[in-house]
Design a protein around this motif. Structure first.
Motif, PDB file in Angstrom:
ATOM      1  N   HIS A  92      -5.396  12.395  15.321  1.00 56.84           N
ATOM      2  CA  HIS A  92      -5.229  13.318  14.191  1.00 56.84           C
ATOM      3  C   HIS A  92      -6.486  13.499  13.334  1.00 56.84           C
ATOM      4  N   HIS A 147       3.199   9.786   9.378  1.00 59.26           N
ATOM      5  CA  HIS A 147       2.194   9.176   8.494  1.00 59.26           C
ATOM      6  C   HIS A 147       1.589  10.229   7.562  1.00 59.26           C
ATOM      7  N   ASP A 169      -1.650  10.200   6.435  1.00 59.37           N
ATOM      8  CA  ASP A 169      -3.044  10.477   6.829  1.00 59.37           C
ATOM      9  C   ASP A 169      -3.904  10.975   5.674  1.00 59.37           C
ATOM     10  N   ASN A 191      -5.459   8.593   3.540  1.00 60.97           N
ATOM     11  CA  ASN A 191      -6.327   7.510   3.066  1.00 60.97           C
ATOM     12  C   ASN A 191      -7.747   8.026   2.906  1.00 60.97           C
ATOM     13  N   SER A 226      -8.328   2.948   2.926  1.00 57.98           N
ATOM     14  CA  SER A 226      -7.793   2.660   4.259  1.00 57.98           C
ATOM     15  C   SER A 226      -7.848   1.167   4.582  1.00 57.98           C
ATOM     16  N   SER A 260      -7.157   0.174   7.731  1.00 60.54           N
ATOM     17  CA  SER A 260      -7.591   0.087   9.130  1.00 60.54           C
ATOM     18  C   SER A 260      -9.022   0.576   9.345  1.00 60.54           C
ATOM     19  N   HIS A 286      -8.370   8.659  11.843  1.00 60.49           N
ATOM     20  CA  HIS A 286      -7.160   9.477  12.067  1.00 60.49           C
ATOM     21  C   HIS A 286      -6.129   9.254  10.947  1.00 60.49           C
ATOM     22  N   GLY A 287      -6.371   8.264  10.094  1.00 57.74           N
ATOM     23  CA  GLY A 287      -5.517   8.075   8.914  1.00 57.74           C
ATOM     24  C   GLY A 287      -6.103   8.733   7.664  1.00 57.74           C
ATOM     25  N   ASP A 311       1.207   4.255   3.530  1.00 62.51           N
ATOM     26  CA  ASP A 311       0.539   3.104   2.913  1.00 62.51           C
ATOM     27  C   ASP A 311       0.686   3.193   1.393  1.00 62.51           C
ATOM     28  N   GLU A 358      -1.566   5.509  -0.344  1.00 61.49           N
ATOM     29  CA  GLU A 358      -1.211   6.908  -0.054  1.00 61.49           C
ATOM     30  C   GLU A 358      -0.063   7.362  -0.966  1.00 61.49           C
ATOM     31  N   ASP A 382       2.051  16.406  14.300  1.00 53.58           N
ATOM     32  CA  ASP A 382       1.787  15.140  14.986  1.00 53.58           C
ATOM     33  C   ASP A 382       3.037  14.797  15.793  1.00 53.58           C
ATOM     34  N   ASP A 385       4.136  12.150  16.666  1.00 51.63           N
ATOM     35  CA  ASP A 385       4.877  10.981  16.171  1.00 51.63           C
ATOM     36  C   ASP A 385       5.811  11.302  15.002  1.00 51.63           C
ATOM     37  N   PHE A 410       1.086   5.489  17.451  1.00 47.14           N
ATOM     38  CA  PHE A 410       1.787   4.874  16.315  1.00 47.14           C
ATOM     39  C   PHE A 410       3.215   5.377  16.177  1.00 47.14           C
ATOM     40  N   GLU A 446      -1.956  13.692  18.930  1.00 50.29           N
ATOM     41  CA  GLU A 446      -1.562  12.282  19.132  1.00 50.29           C
ATOM     42  C   GLU A 446      -0.694  12.016  20.362  1.00 50.29           C
TER      43      GLU A 446
END
Ligand SMILES: NC(=[NH2+])NCCC[C@H](N)C(=O)O
Length: 321
Positions: free
Chosen positions: A114, A145, A147, A149, A154, A156, A160-161, A202, A205, A249, A251, A263, A294
């Motif tokens: 993403h 998600h 996305d 961040n 972030s 991670s 992609h986030g 998150d 977020e 996405d 997901d 994810f 994704e």
């Protein structure tokens, strides 16, 4: 012959579907999403669309050879892993998208992880601003998600986030100049942005979404209100005239329909709900571009066909089939 509902939008001047294969996976921790576009294309979806809709369809790969996961560039630069690779590949996606959108073509970008949303949103924003200074791009982000961040929030470090943050100007280019290609004319306005399907957000977020007042329909909202009402509210928020980009996405869908993804999150949209979203966008007559991202053919390989079929269905509905 079926009617390409989206061609009704005044900005779509040509009966031309520009498919961009964003064969990029450097924004995600797992390899494989760069094979997503080919898997979808090889399913034969475009021959079908071309014959049923009478659309000229062109397909372009963004990267000649996908960037391999390189261990020593994997280190985080100011909170971003593989910043150089993602900055460069999303810049290319942005240029491809812009070039086609500027000609009045419907742009369908196949991911890819993403992070490519940085490219599609910026390319579309710039093209729409040039073609119609009074019409602002609206974005529907269909995802488990958020996305959104920034490199600072972030956990991670995976880009992609972060696409919503970069495309809206919440995230800034690094001091080394990564993402320095993003200019004011590329940025989307979060007042015309709507999330649907969120269920794995998150903490930072959550704060951003609340602080900025971003319109968000979580899976709880979808269960409580029903997808039809959610779409009524989402389209109402966007306004009746603005051109719409949808970033879908895979997901966002429940893993029952799409488990070949990096994810997956339980309790997602049913395929029927995903198709309803696409259908409503198509019927609005304002849809000008779409991402489907994704799909990762390296994951849950025995379920890949189901996942691709789900992707196909949401694309076809969005195009009015
Ligand atoms: N496009 C995706 N699958 N995004 C997952 C992001 C997961 C997590 N929120 C992160 O920022 O790393």
């Amino acid at each position: 012959m079926a009617h390409l509902a989206s061609v009704r939008h005044k900005l779509l001047a040509e009966s031309h579907l520009a498919v961009i294969a964003a064969n990029v996976s450097c924004g995600a921790p797992r390899d494989g999403a760069h094979k997503g576009p080919r898997a979808i294309i090889d399913s034969g979806i475009f021959a079908d669309i071309q014959s049923k809709l009478g659309l000229r369809t062109t397909i372009e790969d963004v990267l000649k050879s996908p960037l391999e996961p390189v261990k020593n560039t994997d280190l985080a630069v100011e909170g971003m892993k593989r910043a150089r690779d993602v900055s460069e590949s999303t810049r290319l996606v942005s240029e491809h998208v812009y070039r086609h959108a500027q000609q009045g073509r419907f742009v369908l970008t196949l991911g890819g992880d993403h992070s490519i949303g940085i490219g599609t949103l910026t390319g579309m924003s710039k093209a729409i601003r040039e073609r119609d200074p009074s019409g602002e791009l609206a974005v529907l982000w269909i995802d488990a998600h958020a996305d959104i961040n920034t490199p600072q929030t972030s956990e991670s470090g995976r880009i992609h986030g972060m696409p919503v943050a970069f495309a809206s100007g919440l995230a800034q280019p690094s001091s080394e100049g990564f993402f320095g290609w993003i200019e004011e004319c590329h940025l989307i306005d979060l007042r015309r942005f709507v999330y649907i399907g969120l269920r794995d957000i998150d903490e930072a977020e959550q704060v951003t979404i609340a602080k900025r007042g971003i319109k968000a329909f979580t899976m709880n909202d979808v269960r409580q209100l029903g997808i039809k009402k959610v779409m009524d509210l989402a389209l109402g928020h966007i306004g009746a005239k603005n051109p719409i980009h949808v970033s879908f996405d895979i997901d966002s869908l429940d893993p029952t329909y799409a488990s070949s993804t990096g994810f997956p999150v339980a309790s997602g949209l049913s395929l029927e709900e995903g198709m309803h979203i696409s259908e409503r966008l198509s019927d609005s007559g304002n849809l000008v571009s779409m991402d489907l991202v994704e799909i990762n053919p390296y994951i849950a390989t025995s379920e890949l066909e189901t996942t691709i079929n789900s992707g196909k269905m949401v694309i076809q509905k969005a195009l009015g089939l």
